[in-house]
Enzyme design. Structure first.
Site, PDB file in Angstrom:
ATOM      1  N   ASP A 168       0.848  -0.774   0.053  1.00 47.34           N
ATOM      2  CA  ASP A 168      -0.024  -0.155  -0.313  1.00 47.34           C
ATOM      3  C   ASP A 168       0.870   1.298   0.251  1.00 47.34           C
ATOM      4  O   ASP A 168       1.598   1.460   1.426  1.00 47.34           O
ATOM      5  CB  ASP A 168      -0.976   0.024   1.281  1.00 47.34           C
ATOM      6  N   HIS A 169       1.118   2.149  -0.868  1.00 50.67           N
ATOM      7  CA  HIS A 169       2.129   2.707  -1.258  1.00 50.67           C
ATOM      8  C   HIS A 169       1.823   3.881  -0.476  1.00 50.67           C
ATOM      9  O   HIS A 169       2.796   5.036   0.114  1.00 50.67           O
ATOM     10  CB  HIS A 169       2.263   3.447  -3.183  1.00 50.67           C
TER      11      HIS A 169
ATOM     12  N   HIS B 105      -6.163   2.430   1.153  1.00 49.98           N
ATOM     13  CA  HIS B 105      -5.227   3.882   2.222  1.00 49.98           C
ATOM     14  C   HIS B 105      -6.039   4.383   3.492  1.00 49.98           C
ATOM     15  O   HIS B 105      -5.142   4.798   4.221  1.00 49.98           O
ATOM     16  CB  HIS B 105      -4.605   4.802   1.513  1.00 49.98           C
TER      17      HIS B 105
HETATM   18  C1  BG6 Z   1      -4.524   5.044  -5.715  1.00 53.48           C
HETATM   19  C2  BG6 Z   1      -5.261   5.698  -6.203  1.00 53.48           C
HETATM   20  O1  BG6 Z   1      -4.116   3.886  -5.121  1.00 53.48           O
HETATM   21  O2  BG6 Z   1      -3.863   5.865  -4.653  1.00 53.48           O
HETATM   22  C3  BG6 Z   1      -5.863   6.311  -6.979  1.00 53.48           C
HETATM   23  O3  BG6 Z   1      -5.812   4.669  -6.569  1.00 53.48           O
HETATM   24  C4  BG6 Z   1      -5.214   7.626  -5.618  1.00 53.48           C
HETATM   25  O4  BG6 Z   1      -6.754   6.812  -7.671  1.00 53.48           O
HETATM   26  C5  BG6 Z   1      -3.870   7.542  -5.500  1.00 53.48           C
HETATM   27  O5  BG6 Z   1      -5.037   9.171  -6.838  1.00 53.48           O
HETATM   28  C6  BG6 Z   1      -3.498   8.722  -4.913  1.00 53.48           C
HETATM   29  O6  BG6 Z   1      -2.353   8.544  -3.529  1.00 53.48           O
HETATM   30  P1  BG6 Z   1      -1.608   9.888  -4.201  1.00 53.48           P
HETATM   31  O7  BG6 Z   1      -0.200   9.253  -2.804  1.00 53.48           O
HETATM   32  O8  BG6 Z   1      -1.187  10.657  -4.948  1.00 53.48           O
HETATM   33  O9  BG6 Z   1      -2.218  10.234  -2.825  1.00 53.48           O
END
Ligand code: BG6
Length: 529
Positions: free
Chosen positions: A192-193, A255
């Site tokens: 989960d990034h 997230h």
């Molecule tokens: C991704 C979603 O996992 O996370 C996207 O699929 C979203 O829709 C993105 O824009 C948001 O990540 P970050 O790091 O840009 O807040």
């Protein structure tokens, strides 16, 4: 966060081969290669490391290296260490193949073995599945078919799976079952990034290394918690995917629940991966199941219509490429959840996320309770503001605590002041891609920041009743918020009904950041006669 001492000592990760499935996609050039280069520059990537890309594109090792090199300046930290890049580039290989073609996996196995030999990678490897979810199970099955998932003679093999991990509870369970036919749970790293973001990791550090925080972190002192992840972008070029997902699936069980569990979890007895994840899983299990009635009253969905975002006129969701003209997919959600445990009973957690909102901001707000009685009763002061702790996740990373103070002067006036900690100005750190830590953790075998099967399923269990009710009752009022706003009115009402309001992101920062607000401005300061 590991029992592995290398990890604490910032030593290079051990030797290994990284295999990227879908290596000609965006993720490889935007995040993975720049992250690996950053690791190499920080001297935490082993010299005995190689990369094998696998995709169906018409590339070979030479053209793959060239393409990555051409793209690098767009995505890597400036200035690029060309010597380091050259050394990394020499260790990149490409295998052309179809993800479903079992024969291609034999060629892949040969290339992995050759790369392993050439760079002394010690027989260790990990596979990064940067592919559409429908390929997760078939890829793992075929890897197993050619013996690539076996861990023999002390060598390790791991698989990183990108989100989305299932699209509902049943499919998530099925995916776990499928993966576990070939792999054991310890080999699966569900990424989960969000957990690669410094401030997300800092939530745990902040809570559990500061003795003055923990005693206040409960229902006796906290009135409610707000978690916001707002984006200004629309669905960009991902309309096709987003139509099948929507904001709830796309952002909440992954997230937002990571932020929620980090905020609400009990202190772990150690930073061992399973210990931490047990505590996070407990939070998910303690979330009060929502009834269909509660879905209707406590869960808000929205879809953006046209509007103005950051000064630019933009179209509505239904006009985005690959989106149906009468789409009912939600691009915004706001939820009210309750956690049934001793620490949090009665403290609502309000979550909201959406596309095409007024500002890009991800933050956690801990709103503390009021003082037990109003000291300034019978005076002009109507509302003494309560303390609020804001953990800013992005774009500005930091923590701020607001508290009341007397405005200097002969007349009693109250102001709300902010104590601010800004990550960048304090540590002056260069921004990474967010993937450095996660890739290295996988290489050293630390799964703390990766989701376990039971956590994924627990997350979907919370969401499933909402999916069911929303599916049964399609929205009638979409689009119901203008691009560039803070979402539908119902999201405001959700808190207003409880006598609360969302933190006015942006506005409040201007008012209170680092200085006392002028009397009367946003109700931030008042005069007592
Ligand atoms: C991704 C979603 O996992 O996370 C996207 O699929 C979203 O829709 C993105 O824009 C948001 O990540 P970050 O790091 O840009 O807040």
């Amino acid at each position: 966060m590991s029992t592995n001492h290398d990890h604490y000592e910032n030593a290079p990760a051990g030797p290994c081969v990284m295999v990227i499935f879908g290596s000609s996609g965006d993720l490889t050039k935007r995040k993975l290669i720049p992250a690996l280069l950053n690791l190499a520059q920080e001297a935490v990537l082993s010299n005995h490391f190689a990369i094998v890309g696998f995709a169906s594109n018409n590339l070979d090792t030479v053209s793959f290296r060239e393409t990555l090199g051409e793209e690098l300046p767009k995505f890597a930290r400036d200035p690029i260490d060309l010597k380091m890049w050259d050394s990394l580039k020499q260790r990149i290989y490409f295998v052309k193949g179809d993800f479903l073609d079992a024969e291609a996996y034999k060629r892949l196995a040969q290339q992995i073995e050759a790369a392993d030999k050439a760079h002394n990678c010690g027989g260790n490897k990990f596979f990064y599945l940067a592919v559409a979810p429908r390929f997760f199970a078939p890829i793992v099955d075929r890897l197993g078919g050619v013996g690539l998932t076996k861990e023999e003679e002390g060598h390790w093999t791991r698989v990183i799976v990108e989100k989305p991990f299932g699209h509902d509870l049943e499919s998530a369970r099925q995916l776990n079952t499928d993966l576990k036919k070939t792999l054991n749970e310890k080999q699966i790293y569900r990424i989960d990034h969000y957990l690669g973001k410094e401030t997300v990791q800092n939530v745990m550090v902040f809570r559990f290394t500061n003795n003055i925080i923990e005693p206040l972190w409960n229902r006796h002192y906290v009135d409610h918690v707000q978690i916001t992840a707002s984006e200004t972008v629309g669905v960009e070029h991902r309309g096709g995917f987003y139509e099948t997902a929507g904001a709830l699936r796309d952002m909440v069980p992954n997230h937002l629940f990571q932020l929620l569990t980090m905020t609400a979890m009990e202190p772990p007895i150690s930073f061992d991966a399973d210990e931490v994840r047990n505590k996070q899983a407990e939070v998910l299990h303690a979330i009060q199941p929502v009834s269909p009635e509660e879905v209707l009253t406590c869960m808000v969905r929205g879809q953006y219509g046209e509007g103005v975002v950051e000064g630019e006129r933009v179209g509505g969701y239904r006009n985005e490429p690959d989106v149906s003209h009468n789409s009912n997919t939600e691009t915004f959600v706001a939820l009210k959840l309750q956690i049934d445990n001793w620490r949090w009973a009665g403290v609502p957690f309000y979550l909201r996320t959406g596309k095409r909102l007024a500002m890009r901001a991800t933050e956690i707000v801990i709103q503390f309770r009021r003082t037990p009685f109003v000291l300034f009763r019978h005076t002009a002061v109507k509302n003494v503001e309560t303390n609020r702790l804001v953990i800013h996740i992005q774009p500005d990373e930091g923590i701020s605590l607001s508290f009341g103070a007397k405005v200097p002067g002969a007349v009693m006036r109250l102001g709300l002041v902010n104590m601010d900690f800004d990550y960048k100005s304090y540590f002056g750190l260069e921004h990474g891609t967010g993937y450095e830590r996660l890739l290295r953790d996988c290489m050293v075998g630390d799964a703390t920041l990766f989701q376990r099967a039971d956590m994924v399923e627990a997350g979907w269990s919370v969401i499933q009743p909402i999916l069911d009710v929303w599916h049964a009752l399609p929205p009638r009022d979409f689009p119901n918020y203008a691009a560039g706003s803070w979402g539908p009115l119902e999201a405001e009402e959700l808190l207003e009904r409880d006598g609360r309001e969302w933190r006015r992101i942006g506005e409040e920062d201007l008012d209170v950041r680092g200085r006392i607000a002028a009397p009367g401005v946003s109700g931030k300061a008042s005069t007592v006669v």
